[in-house]
Structures are given as structure tokens and as C-alpha cells.
Write a protein that holds these residues in place. Structure first.
Motif, PDB file in Angstrom:
ATOM      1  N   VAL A 169       1.366  -1.231   0.116  1.00 31.88           N
ATOM      2  CA  VAL A 169      -0.051  -0.140  -0.265  1.00 31.88           C
ATOM      3  C   VAL A 169       0.973   0.982  -0.159  1.00 31.88           C
ATOM      4  N   THR A 170       2.198   0.822  -0.323  1.00 32.47           N
ATOM      5  CA  THR A 170       3.109   2.052  -0.315  1.00 32.47           C
ATOM      6  C   THR A 170       2.657   3.748  -1.287  1.00 32.47           C
ATOM      7  N   ASP A 171       1.872   3.482  -2.442  1.00 30.22           N
ATOM      8  CA  ASP A 171       1.938   4.246  -3.429  1.00 30.22           C
ATOM      9  C   ASP A 171       0.497   4.767  -3.053  1.00 30.22           C
ATOM     10  N   GLN A 172      -0.106   4.437  -1.915  1.00 34.76           N
ATOM     11  CA  GLN A 172      -1.516   4.951  -1.455  1.00 34.76           C
ATOM     12  C   GLN A 172      -1.217   5.211  -0.561  1.00 34.76           C
ATOM     13  N   TYR A 173      -0.330   5.164  -0.005  1.00 35.19           N
ATOM     14  CA  TYR A 173      -0.455   5.380   1.478  1.00 35.19           C
ATOM     15  C   TYR A 173       0.573   7.143   1.094  1.00 35.19           C
ATOM     16  N   VAL A 174       1.415   7.151   0.285  1.00 37.31           N
ATOM     17  CA  VAL A 174       2.457   8.393  -0.307  1.00 37.31           C
ATOM     18  C   VAL A 174       1.153   9.683  -0.765  1.00 37.31           C
ATOM     19  N   ASP A 175       0.035   8.967  -1.859  1.00 40.80           N
ATOM     20  CA  ASP A 175      -1.009   9.218  -2.142  1.00 40.80           C
ATOM     21  C   ASP A 175      -1.524  10.601  -0.884  1.00 40.80           C
ATOM     22  N   LEU A 176      -1.886   9.723  -0.341  1.00 43.27           N
ATOM     23  CA  LEU A 176      -2.617  10.447   0.879  1.00 43.27           C
ATOM     24  C   LEU A 176      -1.684  11.324   1.949  1.00 43.27           C
ATOM     25  N   GLU A 177      -0.591  10.733   1.956  1.00 42.40           N
ATOM     26  CA  GLU A 177       0.273  12.077   2.658  1.00 42.40           C
ATOM     27  C   GLU A 177       0.668  13.342   2.048  1.00 42.40           C
ATOM     28  N   ALA A 178       0.330  13.203   0.062  1.00 47.12           N
ATOM     29  CA  ALA A 178       1.022  14.071   0.011  1.00 47.12           C
ATOM     30  C   ALA A 178      -0.821  15.261  -0.185  1.00 47.12           C
ATOM     31  N   ARG A 179      -2.131  14.454   0.296  1.00 41.59           N
ATOM     32  CA  ARG A 179      -3.430  15.143   0.177  1.00 41.59           C
ATOM     33  C   ARG A 179      -3.353  15.821   1.182  1.00 41.59           C
TER      34      ARG A 179
ATOM     35  N   LEU B 224     -12.778  21.461   5.652  1.00 37.84           N
ATOM     36  CA  LEU B 224     -11.517  21.045   5.566  1.00 37.84           C
ATOM     37  C   LEU B 224     -10.538  20.366   7.088  1.00 37.84           C
ATOM     38  N   GLN B 225     -11.454  20.462   8.322  1.00 38.07           N
ATOM     39  CA  GLN B 225     -10.821  18.987   9.378  1.00 38.07           C
ATOM     40  C   GLN B 225     -11.720  17.856   8.733  1.00 38.07           C
ATOM     41  N   ALA B 226     -13.018  17.714   8.887  1.00 39.63           N
ATOM     42  CA  ALA B 226     -13.094  16.344   8.324  1.00 39.63           C
ATOM     43  C   ALA B 226     -12.796  15.509   6.988  1.00 39.63           C
ATOM     44  N   GLN B 227     -12.089  16.806   6.107  1.00 36.76           N
ATOM     45  CA  GLN B 227     -11.484  15.735   5.078  1.00 36.76           C
ATOM     46  C   GLN B 227     -10.365  15.236   5.999  1.00 36.76           C
ATOM     47  N   ILE B 228      -9.604  15.996   6.789  1.00 35.74           N
ATOM     48  CA  ILE B 228      -8.256  15.850   7.407  1.00 35.74           C
ATOM     49  C   ILE B 228      -8.058  14.918   7.640  1.00 35.74           C
ATOM     50  N   ASP B 229      -9.698  14.539   8.829  1.00 33.18           N
ATOM     51  CA  ASP B 229      -9.657  13.278   9.531  1.00 33.18           C
ATOM     52  C   ASP B 229     -10.330  12.193   9.068  1.00 33.18           C
ATOM     53  N   ASN B 230     -10.975  12.136   7.389  1.00 31.12           N
ATOM     54  CA  ASN B 230     -10.505  11.084   6.973  1.00 31.12           C
ATOM     55  C   ASN B 230      -9.554  11.019   6.145  1.00 31.12           C
ATOM     56  N   VAL B 231      -8.818  11.600   5.833  1.00 26.34           N
ATOM     57  CA  VAL B 231      -7.672  10.930   4.731  1.00 26.34           C
ATOM     58  C   VAL B 231      -6.760  10.568   6.231  1.00 26.34           C
ATOM     59  N   ARG B 232      -7.063  10.509   7.810  1.00 28.44           N
ATOM     60  CA  ARG B 232      -6.072   9.946   8.556  1.00 28.44           C
ATOM     61  C   ARG B 232      -6.409   9.046   8.561  1.00 28.44           C
ATOM     62  N   GLY B 233      -7.810   8.574   8.403  1.00 29.69           N
ATOM     63  CA  GLY B 233      -8.436   7.454   8.984  1.00 29.69           C
ATOM     64  C   GLY B 233      -8.478   6.666   7.952  1.00 29.69           C
ATOM     65  N   GLN B 234      -8.195   6.864   6.549  1.00 23.89           N
ATOM     66  CA  GLN B 234      -7.219   6.435   5.816  1.00 23.89           C
ATOM     67  C   GLN B 234      -6.391   6.026   5.246  1.00 23.89           C
ATOM     68  N   GLN B 235      -5.122   6.251   5.810  1.00 29.11           N
ATOM     69  CA  GLN B 235      -3.960   6.500   6.413  1.00 29.11           C
ATOM     70  C   GLN B 235      -4.198   4.963   7.587  1.00 29.11           C
ATOM     71  N   GLN B 236      -4.486   5.323   8.435  1.00 32.10           N
ATOM     72  CA  GLN B 236      -4.791   3.825   9.302  1.00 32.10           C
ATOM     73  C   GLN B 236      -5.395   2.701   9.239  1.00 32.10           C
ATOM     74  N   TYR B 237      -5.724   2.754   8.570  1.00 29.87           N
ATOM     75  CA  TYR B 237      -6.356   1.425   7.586  1.00 29.87           C
ATOM     76  C   TYR B 237      -5.572   0.629   6.666  1.00 29.87           C
ATOM     77  N   LEU B 238      -4.650   1.434   6.377  1.00 30.53           N
ATOM     78  CA  LEU B 238      -3.596   1.435   5.691  1.00 30.53           C
ATOM     79  C   LEU B 238      -3.082   0.815   6.189  1.00 30.53           C
ATOM     80  N   GLU B 239      -2.212   1.928   7.175  1.00 31.52           N
ATOM     81  CA  GLU B 239      -0.826   0.456   8.097  1.00 31.52           C
ATOM     82  C   GLU B 239      -1.900  -0.803   8.697  1.00 31.52           C
TER      83      GLU B 239
END
Length: 180
Positions: A60-70, A104-119
Motif C-alpha cells: 500500500v506504499t503508493d496509496q499511503y504516499v498519495d494520502l500523505e501528499a493530500r 477541511l477538518q472533516a477531510q483531514i480526519d478522513n485522510v488520517r482514517g484511510q492512512q490508519q486503515y492502510l497501516e
């Protein structure tokens, strides 16, 4: 379920058919990647026969990097809106900026949740095993594929070999017949 939990994983799904007769079923678990082999052995020990197994891990490296940039873009945008909020004078401006900040905070929380799921997904391997406790309950599947062309060729070769052996024997018999 207990086996998966003992290995630090969890049960995803299970299906058992005909439990009162001779049980067979399918189980899917997620276990830490480093305990994958241990889990497979554990499940194989539960059955008379393992019909099939499927081990799934994914990169999931590519997806994780994309989420980091977002996430970085969202945080920069949020910081700019916070600066605008500090300078806003009118109630209408304050409300609009506050709405944007909330979004924006809702989007940030969503991206962090996706990152946690990928981890978590990267740390766990999905294992699906089809098990049976009764060999006779399984559908018949021959161990070898039947290939009639190969059988025919082997039969022809055997016939030719047998005819040669008979011919060789007749020649030997013809050569030694005068001596008898």
C-alpha cells in the motif's frame, strides 16, 4: 477464531456446512504478516484435508504516499483559512471561513482514517482456507489430469515394443532352431 486471536489477528468470516455430519467449511482471518506460516499450520492441523488456501498481502506504499501528499495540502489550506479567520471582521465572513475550516477538518480526519486503515492492512495478511474433516465429504478431484492422447501414445509405444520383443524372440528362435 481463537487461533487467529492467539496469533494476534482476528476472524473476518467463516462458513461451516453440514456441521452435524462431517463438517467442512471456509475460514478467512487476518493475522500479522510475520505469523502467517504459523497460522497456516494451525489451520491445517484442524482439518483432515485442506482443499485450498489463499494468502493475501498487499503493498500500500503508493496509496499511503498519495494520502500523505493530500494531507499536507489540506493542512496548508487549513492554516491559510485560520489566518483568514483571524483577520475576518464581519459575522458573515467568520461563518463562511468557519464552515470551510469544518469541512477541511472533516477531510483531514478522513485522510488520517484511510492512512490508519492502510497501516493496519499492511501489517496483517488475509488467509482464506477451505477445510474438511471428512475426506469422503469432499467432491472428487483426481490427483492427475487425464490426457487420452498421452495414454494412446504410450499404448502405441508399448505395442511396438512388444512386437519388437516378439520379433526378436522369433529371430533368436530361428537362429537356434537348427541346433535343436
Amino acid at each position: 477464531k481463537q487461533s487467529a486471536e492467539q496469533l494476534g489477528g482476528f476472524l473476518v468470516s467463516s462458513h461451516v456446512s453440514r456441521p452435524e455430519e462431517s463438517a467442512s467449511g471456509q475460514i478467512t482471518v487476518r493475522v500479522p504478516s510475520d505469523r502467517q506460516d504459523e497460522a497456516l499450520v494451525s489451520f491445517k492441523n484442524l482439518a483432515i484435508r485442506v482443499v485450498s488456501e489463499n494468502v493475501n498481502g498487499r503493498d500500500v506504499t503508493d496509496q499511503y504516499v498519495d494520502l500523505e501528499a493530500r494531507l499536507e495540502v489540506l493542512n496548508v489550506t487549513k492554516a491559510k483559512f485560520e489566518a483568514i479567520l483571524d483577520q475576518a471582521d464581519e459575522v458573515n465572513e467568520l461563518l463562511q471561513v468557519q464552515r470551510e475550516l469544518t469541512n477541511l477538518q472533516a477531510q483531514i480526519d478522513n485522510v488520517r482514517g484511510q492512512q490508519q486503515y492502510l497501516e493496519q492492512s499492511a501489517e496483517l495478511t488475509a488467509i482464506t482456507v477451505y477445510l474438511s474433516t471428512d475426506e469422503l465429504a469432499l467432491p472428487y478431484a483426481p490427483d492427475e489430469v487425464w490426457r487420452p492422447q498421452v495414454v494412446f501414445k504410450l499404448a502405441v509405444r508399448s505395442l511396438i515394443s512388444s512386437l519388437r520383443a516378439v520379433g526378436d524372440g522369433l529371430i533368436w528362435l530361428g537362429v537356434f532352431a537348427p541346433l535343436w
